[in-house]
Motif scaffolding. Structure first.
Motif, PDB file in Angstrom:
ATOM      1  N   MET A 123       0.839  -1.202   0.000  1.00 15.52           N
ATOM      2  CA  MET A 123       0.000   0.000   0.000  1.00 15.52           C
ATOM      3  C   MET A 123       0.871   1.247   0.000  1.00 15.52           C
ATOM      4  SD  MET A 123      -2.943  -1.089   2.725  1.00 15.52           S
ATOM      5  CE  MET A 123      -3.672   0.535   2.697  1.00 15.52           C
ATOM      6  N   GLN A 124       0.436   2.229  -0.786  1.00 17.01           N
ATOM      7  CA  GLN A 124       1.181   3.460  -0.919  1.00 17.01           C
ATOM      8  C   GLN A 124       0.699   4.480   0.106  1.00 17.01           C
ATOM      9  OE1 GLN A 124       3.814   4.026  -3.186  1.00 17.01           O
ATOM     10  NE2 GLN A 124       3.572   1.800  -3.348  1.00 17.01           N
ATOM     11  N   LEU A 125       1.630   5.207   0.696  1.00 21.99           N
ATOM     12  CA  LEU A 125       1.292   6.298   1.592  1.00 21.99           C
ATOM     13  C   LEU A 125       0.603   7.413   0.809  1.00 21.99           C
ATOM     14  CD1 LEU A 125       4.661   6.335   3.533  1.00 21.99           C
ATOM     15  CD2 LEU A 125       2.444   5.745   4.536  1.00 21.99           C
ATOM     16  N   GLY A 126      -0.219   8.183   1.508  1.00 21.87           N
ATOM     17  CA  GLY A 126      -0.902   9.292   0.864  1.00 21.87           C
ATOM     18  C   GLY A 126      -2.223   8.877   0.263  1.00 21.87           C
ATOM     19  N   ALA A 127      -2.637   9.601  -0.787  1.00 17.77           N
ATOM     20  CA  ALA A 127      -3.920   9.371  -1.448  1.00 17.77           C
ATOM     21  C   ALA A 127      -3.695   8.647  -2.763  1.00 17.77           C
ATOM     22  CB  ALA A 127      -4.624  10.699  -1.692  1.00 17.77           C
ATOM     23  N   THR A 128      -4.348   7.494  -2.950  1.00 22.38           N
ATOM     24  CA  THR A 128      -4.228   6.706  -4.178  1.00 22.38           C
ATOM     25  C   THR A 128      -5.590   6.629  -4.851  1.00 22.38           C
ATOM     26  OG1 THR A 128      -2.476   5.356  -3.203  1.00 22.38           O
ATOM     27  CG2 THR A 128      -3.575   4.480  -5.159  1.00 22.38           C
ATOM     28  N   CYS A 129      -5.703   7.173  -6.061  1.00 27.25           N
ATOM     29  CA  CYS A 129      -6.961   7.172  -6.795  1.00 27.25           C
ATOM     30  C   CYS A 129      -7.273   5.774  -7.313  1.00 27.25           C
ATOM     31  CB  CYS A 129      -6.888   8.146  -7.970  1.00 27.25           C
ATOM     32  SG  CYS A 129      -6.872   9.869  -7.469  1.00 27.25           S
ATOM     33  N   LEU A 130      -8.533   5.375  -7.173  1.00 21.83           N
ATOM     34  CA  LEU A 130      -9.010   4.094  -7.671  1.00 21.83           C
ATOM     35  C   LEU A 130     -10.194   4.343  -8.598  1.00 21.83           C
ATOM     36  CD1 LEU A 130      -8.933   2.215  -4.233  1.00 21.83           C
ATOM     37  CD2 LEU A 130      -7.179   2.155  -6.033  1.00 21.83           C
ATOM     38  N   GLU A 131     -10.694   3.293  -9.218  1.00 28.37           N
ATOM     39  CA  GLU A 131     -11.812   3.432 -10.145  1.00 28.37           C
ATOM     40  C   GLU A 131     -13.087   3.834  -9.412  1.00 28.37           C
ATOM     41  OE1 GLU A 131     -12.170  -0.225 -12.228  1.00 28.37           O
ATOM     42  OE2 GLU A 131     -10.331   0.044 -13.388  1.00 28.37           O
ATOM     43  N   GLY A 132     -14.006   4.424 -10.190  1.00 29.00           N
ATOM     44  CA  GLY A 132     -15.321   4.762  -9.640  1.00 29.00           C
ATOM     45  C   GLY A 132     -15.332   5.914  -8.676  1.00 29.00           C
ATOM     46  N   GLY A 133     -14.354   6.801  -8.744  1.00 30.86           N
ATOM     47  CA  GLY A 133     -14.331   7.962  -7.859  1.00 30.86           C
ATOM     48  C   GLY A 133     -13.913   7.656  -6.444  1.00 30.86           C
ATOM     49  N   ARG A 134     -13.389   6.433  -6.218  1.00 33.14           N
ATOM     50  CA  ARG A 134     -12.925   6.091  -4.876  1.00 33.14           C
ATOM     51  C   ARG A 134     -11.466   6.505  -4.700  1.00 33.14           C
ATOM     52  NH1 ARG A 134     -13.076   0.202  -3.963  1.00 33.14           N
ATOM     53  NH2 ARG A 134     -12.349   0.180  -6.131  1.00 33.14           N
ATOM     54  N   CYS A 135     -11.068   6.667  -3.462  1.00 31.18           N
ATOM     55  CA  CYS A 135      -9.680   7.022  -3.158  1.00 31.18           C
ATOM     56  C   CYS A 135      -9.278   6.371  -1.842  1.00 31.18           C
ATOM     57  CB  CYS A 135      -9.511   8.540  -3.054  1.00 31.18           C
ATOM     58  SG  CYS A 135      -7.790   9.092  -2.920  1.00 31.18           S
ATOM     59  N   GLU A 136      -8.110   5.765  -1.828  1.00 34.74           N
ATOM     60  CA  GLU A 136      -7.598   5.127  -0.616  1.00 34.74           C
ATOM     61  C   GLU A 136      -6.558   6.045   0.028  1.00 34.74           C
ATOM     62  OE1 GLU A 136      -6.364   0.671   0.486  1.00 34.74           O
ATOM     63  OE2 GLU A 136      -5.046   1.593  -0.998  1.00 34.74           O
ATOM     64  N   PHE A 137      -6.687   6.230   1.336  1.00 38.36           N
ATOM     65  CA  PHE A 137      -5.769   7.082   2.095  1.00 38.36           C
ATOM     66  C   PHE A 137      -5.021   6.220   3.114  1.00 38.36           C
ATOM     67  CE2 PHE A 137      -9.161   9.773   0.626  1.00 38.36           C
ATOM     68  CZ  PHE A 137      -8.535  10.945   0.236  1.00 38.36           C
TER      69      PHE A 137
END
Length: 608
Positions: free
Chosen positions: A1-15
């Motif tokens: 997992m990457q630190l920070g904000a990672t854009c994903l499909e469908g307008g989701r974002c992992e922090f």
């Protein structure tokens, strides 16, 4: 997992954020709408959130313990500066055109160091693009950007960066940097990025609020050291290792120049630098692209560049300060501060032969023995220069070499660097003889910090006994003075200097002897009283003699060559380079006496 904000499909974002010092962490989205989203605690002090309806461009803080909002330590963009919210960046949206680019071999590097803000009047990445063909035609193969990680304000050398993943907003942000790198690769230019892993700047440094990124067990010139070998250091290392790969992966950077690695305090059995070298090699192999690491180090320690199998850290190259100091002192005669350790022709001869002048030799400035022999390291592992941002900008008034020693001396220095077997580095503007200074400048907001910086600059020059007041680093005028004046390139004197650099780079590239990155087939001698230096370089078919006169008066010597005939390849005193005129023959047959113009350099090659 990457630190920070990672854009994903469908307008989701992992922090993902490391905040072991916090009892609770929430995401505070501030645009395009305002909401608070709790994050989940993960092992080893991490906090994670999978957020819906969080598109690229959304802005956010992390709210720590329900009390204070802080920018993301791994923010990729700070459009409102170091104190403002972080902005989500989707790196997949950029359309790269450099799919065939495979990087640049270490031995082929000719580096041009520049400051984005001072390189053009606009001071942006985009404004640089139109200048790239000029650099390529000169013979440059790589540009080196001084740090672009987000710093306070809009004027700074870059070493006060506080958000290592974010691209400076006033330069053009993430998209601007990508456009520049893509354009460089189209021109066949590699990109070197200066990164700082030994400290963060003093204003806007919020890492303290998140966890033990720093340690008081060691001190650096900038305060507490980064925690690379204490409790929780695995996560600190992860942060900086991901940062390095972030530049390679998301911005297609080719080379990282690691600032002042001697200030990275790390007594681990496997050091951070070793881990960084290993991960860089893995990334290069996995992406079939050459990615390199070049260290700045004042330790004269060959372990920095020795491979791991020989007990080294495995970095690809390092700067040789000894080369600069030896050359600078011969040309200027300066002997204050650390320059007091140099001044003999023999010092420069030794750096030509071994990379370092000080290899466990007593240093009067340091008051102890210093360095170790690097004679086993190939020449391509050393970067040399006659000027760089440190050596120019850390003078009280930021004077360039041409302002200190004059036109002929500047040509002599250029030839001494570019005809060496090492990787050369030019500092922006030197190729046409820019006289504008490059002083230290900042644009802090904190009044006490501004006062401290002003005091510190004055105290810094006590070792050099410099008289007077340094330029005010906070003043916009100080920054404006550093900008290049590109119009000078059309003036006769500057045009001649540019042509001289172009010819030096052509010889370095095209001459079979000078093109070799090999100091094993190199001999050198110094005549101390006369301030003359002789270098002999050779291959199986030919030999080249380089004779340099560092004296301010004419020098005489018998030609040292031993074959039947030699033809002159270049003389810095020739009138075509705006010199005083050469007294040297075009062809030498047999023994003869040569008369070298003051502060000049001549190159002869065997004719048989």
């Amino acid at each position: 997992m990457q630190l920070g904000a990672t854009c994903l499909e469908g307008g989701r974002c992992e922090f993902l954020v490391w905040a072991p010092s916090c009892r609770e962490v929430s995401l505070h989205q501030v645009a395009p709408r305002d909401r608070i989203l709790p994050m989940e605690r993960q092992p080893r002090g991490y906090w994670r959130l999978m957020a819906e309806d969080m598109p690229p461009g959304a802005r956010y803080f992390y709210r720590l313990d329900g009390e204070r909002d802080r920018p993301d330590p791994a923010s990729h963009y700070q459009p409102e500066g170091v104190h403002g919210p972080s902005q989500i960046v989707d790196h997949q949206r950029f359309s790269w055109s450099d799919q065939g680019w495979r990087g640049c071999a270490l031995a082929d590097l000719v580096i041009y160091e520049l400051h984005v803000g001072a390189f053009t009047n606009a001071g942006t990445f985009d404004a640089m693009i139109e200048r790239l063909p000029v650099l390529r035609e000169l013979g440059i193969t790589a540009i080196e950007l001084m740090p672009v990680a987000q710093f306070p304000g809009e004027r700074n050398w870059g070493y006060d960066g506080v958000q290592p993943f974010a691209v400076q907003h006033s330069y053009g942000g993430p998209e601007g940097l990508k456009r520049l790198v893509d354009a460089c690769h189209r021109e066949g230019l590699a990109v070197v990025l200066d990164v700082v892993y030994n400290h963060l700047g003093p204003e806007g440094n919020y890492l303290w609020d998140f966890g033990p990124y720093f340690t008081d067990r060691y001190r650096t010139p900038w305060g507490d050291a980064i925690n690379f070998d204490g409790a929780c250091s695995d996560e600190v290392r992860r942060y900086f290792l991901q940062n390095a790969l972030h530049w390679f992966r998301n911005y297609h950077i080719d080379v990282l120049r690691l600032d002042a690695v001697h200030a990275i305090r790390d007594f681990s059995a496997t050091t951070f630098l070793q881990e960084l070298a290993e991960q860089t090699r893995e990334f290069s192999l996995g992406n079939q692209r050459t990615c390199l690491l070049i260290a700045e180090s004042d330790l004269n320690d060959p372990r920095v560049i020795r491979p791991a199998e020989l007990g080294g850290y495995g970095l690809d190259a390092q700067w040789s300060d000894d080369f600069h100091h030896a050359l600078h002192c011969l040309i200027t005669g300066e002997a204050l501060g650390y320059y007091g350790d140099f001044g003999n022709v023999g010092d420069l001869v030794k750096t030509y032969r071994e990379g370092f002048a000080y290899a466990w030799r007593y240093s009067s400035f340091r008051k102890c023995r210093h360095g170790a022999s690097a004679a086993d390291r190939p020449a391509q592992q050393f970067v040399v220069c006659s000027q760089n941002h440190d050596q120019v900008g850390n003078r009280m008034n930021g004077e360039r070499l041409i302002a200190l020693a004059g036109f002929e001396a500047a040509k002599l220095a250029a030839a001494a660097v570019l005809l060496s077997p090492y990787v050369p580095l030019l500092f922006m503007g030197e190729e046409y003889g820019e006289e504008n200074p490059f002083p230290y400048f900042v644009s802090f907001e904190d009044a006490e910090l501004i006062a401290a910086v002003r005091r510190g600059r004055k105290e810094e020059f006590e070792d050099f006994h410099a008289a007077g007041e340094p330029p005010d680093p906070q003043s916009p005028r100080t920054f404006a003075a550093a900008r290049l004046d590109w119009s000078k390139r059309d003036q006769p004197r500057h045009r001649a200097m540019l042509a001289f650099y172009r010819e030096l780079l052509r010889l370095r590239r095209a001459n079979p002897v000078l093109a070799r990155r090999d100091n094993n087939q190199l001999e050198g001698w110094g005549l101390e009283d006369e301030k003359l230096l002789w270098l002999r370089r050779w291959n199986e078919q030919a030999e080249v003699w380089i004779l340099a006169n560092f004296n301010t008066k004419e020098g005489s010597c018998s030609f040292p060559g031993r074959s039947r005939g030699y033809r002159k390849l270049l003389d810095s005193a020739d009138r075509q380079w705006q010199g005083p005129g050469s007294r040297l023959p075009e062809l030498i047959e047999g023994r003869c006496k040569l008369h070298l113009a003051p502060q000049s350099l001549v190159v002869f090659q065997s004719a048989d």
